[in-house]
Design an enzyme around this catalytic site. Structure first.
Site, PDB file in Angstrom:
ATOM      1  N   ARG A 156     -13.577   5.579   3.725  1.00  0.00           N
ATOM      2  CA  ARG A 156     -12.453   5.913   2.856  1.00  0.00           C
ATOM      3  C   ARG A 156     -12.922   6.091   1.427  1.00  0.00           C
ATOM      4  NH1 ARG A 156      -7.513   2.139   2.977  1.00  0.00           N
ATOM      5  NH2 ARG A 156      -6.621   3.887   1.806  1.00  0.00           N
TER       6      ARG A 156
ATOM      7  N   CYS B 297      -8.707  -0.772  -4.766  1.00  0.00           N
ATOM      8  CA  CYS B 297      -8.789  -0.595  -3.307  1.00  0.00           C
ATOM      9  C   CYS B 297      -7.809   0.518  -2.962  1.00  0.00           C
ATOM     10  CB  CYS B 297      -8.487  -1.898  -2.566  1.00  0.00           C
ATOM     11  SG  CYS B 297      -6.853  -2.583  -2.906  1.00  0.00           S
TER      12      CYS B 297
END
Length: 280
Positions: free
Chosen positions: A178, A235
């Protein structure tokens, strides 16, 4: 309190301080009702349930990320309803090695409540130590809203971060694929904040789900932090970034800064820069 508490030490704490507040923060991003169902099936005796969306996050606007912070007054009221008062020990845990409970740990610290720790290894460590679970839901021990105190954990917003990208080091807690932008299952844009360094939050853990020793964490973070730039944690939505933040505190780095909006907020504004691939 130290940021982490072992299952054995928690049992001792509960024997000495039975008024300790326990928060079960189990959750599943793919099924927001799963954590609450797991709590109903069995949790630490006396634990209350803290829902990531309802209790630990505020209203979404489409531009403030998937798990924006609530107003401080809202957190103060929730803490009071949960029975959290100044000086009262609080222990947070989940079934995901701290993945979601770290958000509660950070929020309480941000609100000025220092007497909070994460159960190291979570519910699994508790049962492995031979301690019981229960399906009984405790009666609420409501008290007054938590008193207004200066924020005790530093944070940074999107506009401040964009202005200071060259001055800070962004530590991205997402999985490597990711971070690189190979895949993006949750947000509309793939990639990462320019200049960010990847530290997958699960790298903080041993195979049994407990945190690595402090000296090992320090060596690993030292290898990622080559200079004295201020560290900003990010994040996907400001939750697992708290895992790295806690790990750095365990390792002796002190309090670093949280970008609570994280990638889900950053990528919602098309004018903000985006990077892909591994860091050069």
């Amino acid at each position: 309190m130290h940021p982490l508490i072992s299952a054995t030490d928690l049992r001792d704490l509960l024997a000495r301080r039975p008024e300790t507040v326990l928060l079960d923060c189990s959750f599943d991003l793919a099924d927001p009702t799963a954590g609450e169902r797991s709590y109903a099936e069995g949790h630490l005796p006396g634990a209350h349930y803290a829902h990531l969306d309802r209790d630990l996050s505020g209203a979404k606007t489409g531009r403030n990320g998937r798990h924006p912070l609530r107003e401080r007054a809202d957190y103060a009221a929730w803490m009071g309803r949960t029975g959290i008062a100044p000086g009262l020990p609080v222990v947070v845990y989940d079934r995901q090695a701290g993945m979601f409970a770290v958000r509660a740990w950070w929020v309480l610290r941000w609100m000025g409540h220092d007497a909070v720790a994460l159960l190291d290894g979570g519910l699994q460590a508790w049962t492995a130590a031979g301690a019981p679970l229960t399906a009984d839901v405790p009666a609420p021990r409501a008290t007054a809203p938590y008193p207004e105190l200066p924020p005790a954990m530093p944070r940074i917003d999107a506009s401040q971060l964009q202005q200071r990208l060259s001055e800070v080091l962004v530590l991205d807690a997402r999985a490597p694929e990711r971070y690189r932008g190979d895949v993006e299952p949750l947000d509309p844009v793939a990639g990462h904040i320019p200049g960010a360094v990847n530290r997958f939050f699960k790298d903080n853990l041993q195979p049994d789900g407990r945190f690595k020793p402090a000296d090992q964490l320090k060596r690993e973070f030292d290898a990622l932090l080559p200079d004295e730039r201020q560290v900003v944690h990010s994040c996907g939505s400001g939750v697992t970034s708290c895992h790295n933040l806690l790990a750095m505190e365990v390792a002796g780095f002190g309090r670093s800064r949280l970008y609570a909006g994280s990638w889900s907020e950053w990528c919602s504004e098309p004018t903000r820069p985006v990077s892909k691939g591994p860091r050069p």
